[in-house]
Write a protein that holds these residues in place. Structure first.
Motif, PDB file in Angstrom:
ATOM      1  N   TYR A   1      -4.582  -2.893   4.034  1.00 10.95           N
ATOM      2  CA  TYR A   1      -4.034  -3.924   3.143  1.00 10.95           C
ATOM      3  C   TYR A   1      -5.150  -4.832   2.643  1.00 10.95           C
ATOM      4  O   TYR A   1      -6.200  -4.960   3.261  1.00 10.95           O
ATOM      5  CB  TYR A   1      -2.971  -4.755   3.869  1.00 10.95           C
ATOM      6  CG  TYR A   1      -1.722  -3.986   4.198  1.00 10.95           C
ATOM      7  CD1 TYR A   1      -0.750  -3.749   3.229  1.00 10.95           C
ATOM      8  CD2 TYR A   1      -1.507  -3.481   5.481  1.00 10.95           C
ATOM      9  CE1 TYR A   1       0.394  -3.032   3.519  1.00 10.95           C
ATOM     10  CE2 TYR A   1      -0.361  -2.764   5.783  1.00 10.95           C
ATOM     11  CZ  TYR A   1       0.587  -2.541   4.795  1.00 10.95           C
ATOM     12  OH  TYR A   1       1.728  -1.822   5.095  1.00 10.95           O
TER      13      TYR A   1
ATOM     14  N   ALA B   1       0.082  -7.722   3.976  1.00 13.33           N
ATOM     15  CA  ALA B   1       0.686  -6.784   4.929  1.00 13.33           C
ATOM     16  C   ALA B   1       2.054  -7.281   5.369  1.00 13.33           C
ATOM     17  O   ALA B   1       3.020  -6.505   5.459  1.00 13.33           O
ATOM     18  CB  ALA B   1      -0.233  -6.602   6.135  1.00 13.33           C
ATOM     19  N   GLN B   2       2.158  -8.572   5.617  1.00 10.37           N
ATOM     20  CA  GLN B   2       3.437  -9.147   6.062  1.00 10.37           C
ATOM     21  C   GLN B   2       4.499  -9.064   4.972  1.00 10.37           C
ATOM     22  O   GLN B   2       5.672  -8.810   5.250  1.00 10.37           O
ATOM     23  CB  GLN B   2       3.220 -10.590   6.505  1.00 10.37           C
ATOM     24  CG  GLN B   2       2.402 -10.715   7.783  1.00 10.37           C
ATOM     25  CD  GLN B   2       2.045 -12.147   8.114  1.00 10.37           C
ATOM     26  OE1 GLN B   2       2.639 -13.094   7.593  1.00 10.37           O
ATOM     27  NE2 GLN B   2       1.057 -12.319   8.992  1.00 10.37           N
TER      28      GLN B   2
ATOM     29  N   GLU C   1       5.628  -5.365   4.892  1.00  5.98           N
ATOM     30  CA  GLU C   1       6.400  -5.032   6.088  1.00  5.98           C
ATOM     31  C   GLU C   1       7.760  -5.718   6.090  1.00  5.98           C
ATOM     32  O   GLU C   1       8.755  -5.133   6.533  1.00  5.98           O
ATOM     33  CB  GLU C   1       5.598  -5.397   7.334  1.00  5.98           C
ATOM     34  CG  GLU C   1       4.398  -4.463   7.538  1.00  5.98           C
ATOM     35  CD  GLU C   1       3.504  -4.869   8.695  1.00  5.98           C
ATOM     36  OE1 GLU C   1       3.842  -5.876   9.380  1.00  5.98           O
ATOM     37  OE2 GLU C   1       2.479  -4.198   8.922  1.00  5.98           O
ATOM     38  N   ARG C   2       7.811  -6.936   5.563  1.00  6.08           N
ATOM     39  CA  ARG C   2       9.101  -7.649   5.487  1.00  6.08           C
ATOM     40  C   ARG C   2      10.052  -6.917   4.535  1.00  6.08           C
ATOM     41  O   ARG C   2      11.236  -6.741   4.831  1.00  6.08           O
ATOM     42  CB  ARG C   2       8.869  -9.083   5.034  1.00  6.08           C
ATOM     43  CG  ARG C   2      10.106  -9.961   5.061  1.00  6.08           C
ATOM     44  CD  ARG C   2       9.745 -11.437   5.085  1.00  6.08           C
ATOM     45  NE  ARG C   2       8.869 -11.801   3.983  1.00  6.08           N
ATOM     46  CZ  ARG C   2       7.615 -12.244   4.138  1.00  6.08           C
ATOM     47  NH1 ARG C   2       7.086 -12.367   5.351  1.00  6.08           N
ATOM     48  NH2 ARG C   2       6.878 -12.564   3.087  1.00  6.08           N
TER      49      ARG C   2
ATOM     50  N   TYR D   1       9.930  -3.739   3.767  1.00  5.27           N
ATOM     51  CA  TYR D   1      10.293  -2.471   4.406  1.00  5.27           C
ATOM     52  C   TYR D   1      11.415  -2.688   5.407  1.00  5.27           C
ATOM     53  O   TYR D   1      12.386  -1.920   5.451  1.00  5.27           O
ATOM     54  CB  TYR D   1       9.060  -1.868   5.075  1.00  5.27           C
ATOM     55  CG  TYR D   1       9.274  -0.535   5.749  1.00  5.27           C
ATOM     56  CD1 TYR D   1      10.213   0.387   5.288  1.00  5.27           C
ATOM     57  CD2 TYR D   1       8.511  -0.170   6.859  1.00  5.27           C
ATOM     58  CE1 TYR D   1      10.390   1.615   5.905  1.00  5.27           C
ATOM     59  CE2 TYR D   1       8.680   1.050   7.481  1.00  5.27           C
ATOM     60  CZ  TYR D   1       9.625   1.934   7.001  1.00  5.27           C
ATOM     61  OH  TYR D   1       9.800   3.151   7.629  1.00  5.27           O
ATOM     62  N   ARG D   2      11.322  -3.752   6.177  1.00  7.25           N
ATOM     63  CA  ARG D   2      12.373  -4.047   7.152  1.00  7.25           C
ATOM     64  C   ARG D   2      13.711  -4.293   6.450  1.00  7.25           C
ATOM     65  O   ARG D   2      14.770  -3.863   6.914  1.00  7.25           O
ATOM     66  CB  ARG D   2      11.965  -5.247   8.010  1.00  7.25           C
ATOM     67  CG  ARG D   2      12.960  -5.638   9.078  1.00  7.25           C
ATOM     68  CD  ARG D   2      13.334  -4.510   9.999  1.00  7.25           C
ATOM     69  NE  ARG D   2      12.254  -4.062  10.870  1.00  7.25           N
ATOM     70  CZ  ARG D   2      12.341  -3.011  11.690  1.00  7.25           C
ATOM     71  NH1 ARG D   2      13.463  -2.290  11.705  1.00  7.25           N
ATOM     72  NH2 ARG D   2      11.325  -2.663  12.445  1.00  7.25           N
TER      73      ARG D   2
ATOM     74  N   ASN E   1       6.917   5.014   2.775  1.00  2.77           N
ATOM     75  CA  ASN E   1       7.339   5.010   4.183  1.00  2.77           C
ATOM     76  C   ASN E   1       8.701   5.695   4.263  1.00  2.77           C
ATOM     77  O   ASN E   1       9.145   6.314   3.288  1.00  2.77           O
ATOM     78  CB  ASN E   1       7.368   3.571   4.720  1.00  2.77           C
ATOM     79  CG  ASN E   1       8.080   2.624   3.759  1.00  2.77           C
ATOM     80  OD1 ASN E   1       9.169   2.930   3.260  1.00  2.77           O
ATOM     81  ND2 ASN E   1       7.462   1.478   3.480  1.00  2.77           N
TER      82      ASN E   1
ATOM     83  N   ASP F   1       6.932   7.764   9.665  1.00  8.29           N
ATOM     84  CA  ASP F   1       5.990   6.948   8.898  1.00  8.29           C
ATOM     85  C   ASP F   1       4.596   7.537   9.086  1.00  8.29           C
ATOM     86  O   ASP F   1       4.052   7.515  10.204  1.00  8.29           O
ATOM     87  CB  ASP F   1       5.996   5.494   9.389  1.00  8.29           C
ATOM     88  CG  ASP F   1       7.081   4.653   8.748  1.00  8.29           C
ATOM     89  OD1 ASP F   1       7.829   5.183   7.904  1.00  8.29           O
ATOM     90  OD2 ASP F   1       7.193   3.460   9.107  1.00  8.29           O
TER      91      ASP F   1
ATOM     92  N   PRO G   1       1.860   2.427   4.246  1.00  8.72           N
ATOM     93  CA  PRO G   1       2.491   1.116   4.421  1.00  8.72           C
ATOM     94  C   PRO G   1       3.848   1.154   5.122  1.00  8.72           C
ATOM     95  O   PRO G   1       4.871   0.728   4.589  1.00  8.72           O
ATOM     96  CB  PRO G   1       2.632   0.614   2.974  1.00  8.72           C
ATOM     97  CG  PRO G   1       2.772   1.854   2.165  1.00  8.72           C
ATOM     98  CD  PRO G   1       1.883   2.863   2.829  1.00  8.72           C
TER      99      PRO G   1
ATOM    100  N   PHE H   1       5.331   1.408   9.558  1.00  8.14           N
ATOM    101  CA  PHE H   1       5.123   0.764  10.857  1.00  8.14           C
ATOM    102  C   PHE H   1       4.254   1.599  11.793  1.00  8.14           C
ATOM    103  O   PHE H   1       4.198   1.329  12.987  1.00  8.14           O
ATOM    104  CB  PHE H   1       6.473   0.465  11.513  1.00  8.14           C
ATOM    105  CG  PHE H   1       7.289  -0.573  10.790  1.00  8.14           C
ATOM    106  CD1 PHE H   1       6.678  -1.643  10.156  1.00  8.14           C
ATOM    107  CD2 PHE H   1       8.675  -0.485  10.752  1.00  8.14           C
ATOM    108  CE1 PHE H   1       7.415  -2.610   9.490  1.00  8.14           C
ATOM    109  CE2 PHE H   1       9.435  -1.443  10.093  1.00  8.14           C
ATOM    110  CZ  PHE H   1       8.802  -2.511   9.455  1.00  8.14           C
TER     111      PHE H   1
ATOM    112  N   THR I   1       4.391  -3.001  -3.266  1.00  8.09           N
ATOM    113  CA  THR I   1       3.541  -2.337  -2.270  1.00  8.09           C
ATOM    114  C   THR I   1       2.089  -2.280  -2.733  1.00  8.09           C
ATOM    115  O   THR I   1       1.167  -2.675  -2.008  1.00  8.09           O
ATOM    116  CB  THR I   1       4.053  -0.920  -1.984  1.00  8.09           C
ATOM    117  OG1 THR I   1       5.363  -0.996  -1.418  1.00  8.09           O
ATOM    118  CG2 THR I   1       3.126  -0.198  -1.016  1.00  8.09           C
TER     119      THR I   1
END
Length: 279
Positions: free
Chosen positions: A5, A11-12, A15-16, A18-19, A63, A84, A89, A91, A201
């Motif tokens: 990243y 990155a956060q 990832e947020r 993606y979650r 992902n 993944d 990108p 987990f 992304t």
């Protein structure tokens, strides 16, 4: 700072998001982290415990959320393992094994062993398609069926789209969204939400660069399992005409579909892939 990243904050953000997408996964799922020589690998497992296994390998810059539109159908018939890929990108670990060596296959050895799979069907897209094909060539006894969407390593990899994208920016006729439409081929209004996620992304993620290793005719000819290859006629990243030709000429048990007016991103092939996987 994470090596894949542009910043930890970026990155956060990725990832947020993606979650959030995983929160919309339409079937029950179990999250697993499988130890491998490249670091932990995140796998989302769905479907009946006693159903035949199906491993899903997404493309670069993506992902397991890649399969959101497919999983409800496929998980009715298979025990699905949405992996993944490392260095992408999701987990999983940020490690990027050397594509010119056996390192990727050794990583996938560890994943399958960690999941308790001796053999499996595989669906792979783009870089995931290259990974699946590399593995099937090196470990043919572990792959029962292979479904590849816009796979790398067969048709010539193209870089002309980069110059077109840069030129569009220079003359002021483009923005990041138009460039993303060019690369993915997703130029219809219903694809705007997908473009939003791709743009988010790549604002923060640093993809692999360089050419994917090409598979030889001899390697392709050695594939004994049934193989489905789906390519888009307007793919700007790989020469889909050459991909289709080489598969037809060299893979003994191959089904090839060339989709007109489709670019690199191939969506809406849920039933086609399922029918192939079910034989």
């Amino acid at each position: 700072m994470s090596t894949i990243y542009r910043s930890e904050a970026g990155a956060q953000v990725v990832e947020r998001r993606y979650r959030e997408l995983l929160g919309t996964w339409p079937v029950p799922a179990e999250e697993r982290r499988v130890p491998t020589r490249e670091g932990d690998t995140f796998v989302l497992v769905s479907g009946p415990v006693d159903a035949p296994p199906l491993v899903l390998l997404h493309g670069s810059g993506a992902n397991a959320a890649t399969w959101l539109g497919d999983i409800a159908s496929w998980a009715q018939h298979f025990r699905t393992y949405a992996v993944d890929m490392v260095g992408e990108p999701g987990f999983s670990a940020p490690s990027r094994p050397d594509l010119k060596s056996e390192a990727v296959a050794l990583w996938l050895d560890d994943v399958l062993t960690g999941l308790g799979l001796t053999s499996t069907a595989v669906v792979g897209m783009s870089l995931g398609g290259w990974t699946a094909l590399d593995y099937a060539i090196r470990r043919p006894e572990r792959i029962t069926r292979l479904a590849l969407q816009c796979p790398g390593g067969i048709g010539k990899q193209r870089f002309g789209w980069m110059f077109k994208s840069i030129a569009l920016h220079l003359v002021g006729r483009s923005d990041q969204r138009a460039s993303t439409r060019l690369v993915t081929g997703l130029d219809k209004p219903e694809f705007e939400p997908v473009l939003d996620d791709v743009i988010l992304t790549f604002e923060h993620f640093k993809p692999r660069t360089g050419r994917l290793p090409m598979f030889t005719d001899t390697q392709l000819h050695g594939l004994a399992m049934p193989v489905l290859v789906i390519v888009g006629a307007r793919d700007v990243m790989f020469d889909s005409t050459e991909t289709a030709r080489r598969v037809r000429e060299n893979v003994p048990d191959a089904t090839v579909r060339v989709l007109p007016d489709v670019g690199h991103a191939i969506l809406g092939q849920t039933d086609t892939v399922l029918n192939f996987l079910r034989g």
